[in-house]
Design a protein around this motif. Structure first.
Motif, PDB file in Angstrom:
ATOM      1  N   VAL A  28       0.832  -1.196   0.000  1.00 47.94           N
ATOM      2  CA  VAL A  28       0.000   0.000   0.000  1.00 47.94           C
ATOM      3  C   VAL A  28       0.873   1.256   0.000  1.00 47.94           C
ATOM      4  O   VAL A  28       0.557   2.258  -0.655  1.00 47.94           O
ATOM      5  N   SER A  29       2.004   1.206   0.721  1.00 44.12           N
ATOM      6  CA  SER A  29       2.846   2.388   0.868  1.00 44.12           C
ATOM      7  C   SER A  29       3.457   2.845  -0.445  1.00 44.12           C
ATOM      8  O   SER A  29       3.902   3.990  -0.567  1.00 44.12           O
ATOM      9  N   HIS A  30       3.497   1.978  -1.456  1.00 47.10           N
ATOM     10  CA  HIS A  30       4.054   2.372  -2.749  1.00 47.10           C
ATOM     11  C   HIS A  30       3.227   3.484  -3.390  1.00 47.10           C
ATOM     12  O   HIS A  30       3.755   4.283  -4.168  1.00 47.10           O
ATOM     13  N   SER A  33       1.734   8.414   0.689  1.00 49.53           N
ATOM     14  CA  SER A  33       2.807   9.055   1.443  1.00 49.53           C
ATOM     15  C   SER A  33       3.032   8.294   2.745  1.00 49.53           C
ATOM     16  O   SER A  33       2.237   7.417   3.119  1.00 49.53           O
ATOM     17  N   VAL A  34       4.102   8.643   3.443  1.00 50.18           N
ATOM     18  CA  VAL A  34       4.412   7.973   4.710  1.00 50.18           C
ATOM     19  C   VAL A  34       3.268   8.131   5.707  1.00 50.18           C
ATOM     20  O   VAL A  34       2.831   7.167   6.351  1.00 50.18           O
ATOM     21  N   ASN A  35       2.761   9.351   5.840  1.00 48.01           N
ATOM     22  CA  ASN A  35       1.681   9.598   6.808  1.00 48.01           C
ATOM     23  C   ASN A  35       0.376   8.922   6.400  1.00 48.01           C
ATOM     24  O   ASN A  35      -0.363   8.422   7.247  1.00 48.01           O
ATOM     25  N   ALA A  36       0.105   8.896   5.100  1.00 52.03           N
ATOM     26  CA  ALA A  36      -1.111   8.240   4.626  1.00 52.03           C
ATOM     27  C   ALA A  36      -1.042   6.736   4.853  1.00 52.03           C
ATOM     28  O   ALA A  36      -2.020   6.104   5.257  1.00 52.03           O
ATOM     29  N   ALA A  94      12.224   2.448   2.723  1.00 51.24           N
ATOM     30  CA  ALA A  94      12.612   3.179   1.518  1.00 51.24           C
ATOM     31  C   ALA A  94      14.117   3.113   1.270  1.00 51.24           C
ATOM     32  O   ALA A  94      14.575   3.330   0.153  1.00 51.24           O
ATOM     33  N   HIS A  95      14.875   2.799   2.323  1.00 55.61           N
ATOM     34  CA  HIS A  95      16.329   2.769   2.192  1.00 55.61           C
ATOM     35  C   HIS A  95      16.887   1.367   1.923  1.00 55.61           C
ATOM     36  O   HIS A  95      17.890   1.206   1.251  1.00 55.61           O
ATOM     37  N   VAL A 226      -6.184   7.284   0.416  1.00 54.88           N
ATOM     38  CA  VAL A 226      -6.409   6.335   1.515  1.00 54.88           C
ATOM     39  C   VAL A 226      -7.784   5.696   1.374  1.00 54.88           C
ATOM     40  O   VAL A 226      -7.944   4.477   1.550  1.00 54.88           O
ATOM     41  N   LEU A 227      -8.772   6.507   1.052  1.00 57.68           N
ATOM     42  CA  LEU A 227     -10.131   5.985   0.896  1.00 57.68           C
ATOM     43  C   LEU A 227     -10.268   5.138  -0.367  1.00 57.68           C
ATOM     44  O   LEU A 227     -11.037   4.172  -0.392  1.00 57.68           O
ATOM     45  N   ALA A 228      -9.497   5.480  -1.398  1.00 55.62           N
ATOM     46  CA  ALA A 228      -9.589   4.746  -2.666  1.00 55.62           C
ATOM     47  C   ALA A 228      -8.967   3.352  -2.582  1.00 55.62           C
ATOM     48  O   ALA A 228      -9.303   2.468  -3.367  1.00 55.62           O
ATOM     49  N   THR A 229      -8.064   3.153  -1.629  1.00 51.83           N
ATOM     50  CA  THR A 229      -7.383   1.849  -1.503  1.00 51.83           C
ATOM     51  C   THR A 229      -8.065   0.955  -0.484  1.00 51.83           C
ATOM     52  O   THR A 229      -7.421   0.093   0.123  1.00 51.83           O
TER      53      THR A 229
END
Length: 305
Positions: A28-30, A33-36, A94-95, A226-229
């Motif tokens: 999902v994080s791809h 954003s980090v916060n989302a 991410a690293h 966020v809502l779309a996923t």
């Protein structure tokens, strides 16, 4: 002090569920954003947390216990610390790859042991400390990829972004565990599972409010994503609620350090998900590191008996 043997199966189940949830959340994080990506686990986890509490109340009816005024403070502190820890863990991904990013955060076990002693006076016997040492060696082997490193090389590696964010993530996860344990102690009554579920619902509600408000104020466009996923994010929320319910039950019934040491078994599940679900290759050094982590868990359990 261990108040109930349920802490062990709860902790083992928490490790398995958390590894599964983290693997899905990484996908999902791809697109977020980090916060989302962090908000996903709270926003979609809250309905499931309420369902777990409601279901438990149907199975074990009775009067709801009262809570000390400090209860909300500990829930708020634990929730905020977990938000910070989760965001740092996502940054670690991410690293470096999924397995190594999680491995850095597993220094939480030794950080948790030190912090729980300093802040709560919880003590461990020598076998448990040996388990911590064994587990930390396993984590370091995983994090360095099996490379031979001298002291200078090791210090240089610790200065890399993945190491700094991962270790910082472990520190805030350790603070989360301590705050949650204190919150469960502030809930009256003699049922630690009910106390854990009450703390879970309140904490996740506060986390949804905190991170949701931040996202709306600073990254409003991400809220639509966020809502779309919701299809995948719903899975993250379910697994997050289940995993947290198990972790909170462990914290309610056993010392923080012991729960977190045994919780390092998550690394084994992480390797499995990284290999089979995300298609990442498993090296010999990762297998050796895994064996050390498992050995640390066994030593910790021997010390608890």
């Amino acid at each position: 002090m261990i108040s109930s043997p349920i802490w062990l199966p709860a902790t083992l189940l928490a490790g398995a569920v958390q590894a599964w949830r983290t693997a899905i959340q990484r996908r999902v994080s791809h697109s977020l954003s980090v916060n989302a990506a962090g908000l996903v686990r709270y926003l979609y986890g809250l309905p499931f947390a309420l369902g777990l509490l409601g279901g438990y109340r149907l199975l074990v009816p009775g009067q709801l216990p009262s809570a000390d005024p400090l209860f909300l403070l500990f829930c708020l502190g634990g929730g905020l610390a977990q938000i910070i820890a989760t965001n740092l863990l996502i940054l670690a991904f991410a690293h470096r790859n999924f397995v190594v990013g999680t491995a850095y955060s597993k220094t939480e076990a030794v950080q948790g042991a030190a912090l729980s002693f300093l802040l709560m006076g919880e003590r461990l016997n020598p076998l448990a400390w040996a388990g911590i040492g064994c587990g930390v060696m396993g984590v370091m082997l995983l994090s360095t990829g099996g490379k031979r490193m001298g002291p200078a090389d090791f210090m240089k590696a610790l200065g890399q972004p993945a190491a700094l964010t991962g270790i910082a993530s472990g520190f805030f996860f350790a603070l989360t565990a301590i705050a949650i344990r204190r919150a469960t102690q502030e809930v009256g009554g003699s049922d630690p599972i009910l106390a854990a579920l009450i703390v879970l619902v309140v904490t996740v509600a506060l986390q949804t409010l905190m991170q949701g408000s931040y996202l709306l104020a600073r990254e409003a466009g991400e809220m639509r994503k966020v809502l779309a996923t919701w299809r995948v994010s719903g899975q993250v929320g379910l697994l997050s609620a289940l995993g947290s319910a198990c972790w909170f039950t462990g914290f309610a019934t056993a010392p923080v350090a012991l729960v977190r040491i045994v919780g390092q078994i998550e690394v084994a599940f992480t390797l499995g998900f990284g290999h089979f679900y995300l298609g990442e290759r498993m090296s010999r050094s990762e297998v050796a590191g895994l064996l050390l982590v498992v050995g640390g868990v066994v030593l910790a359990l021997a010390g608890a008996l």
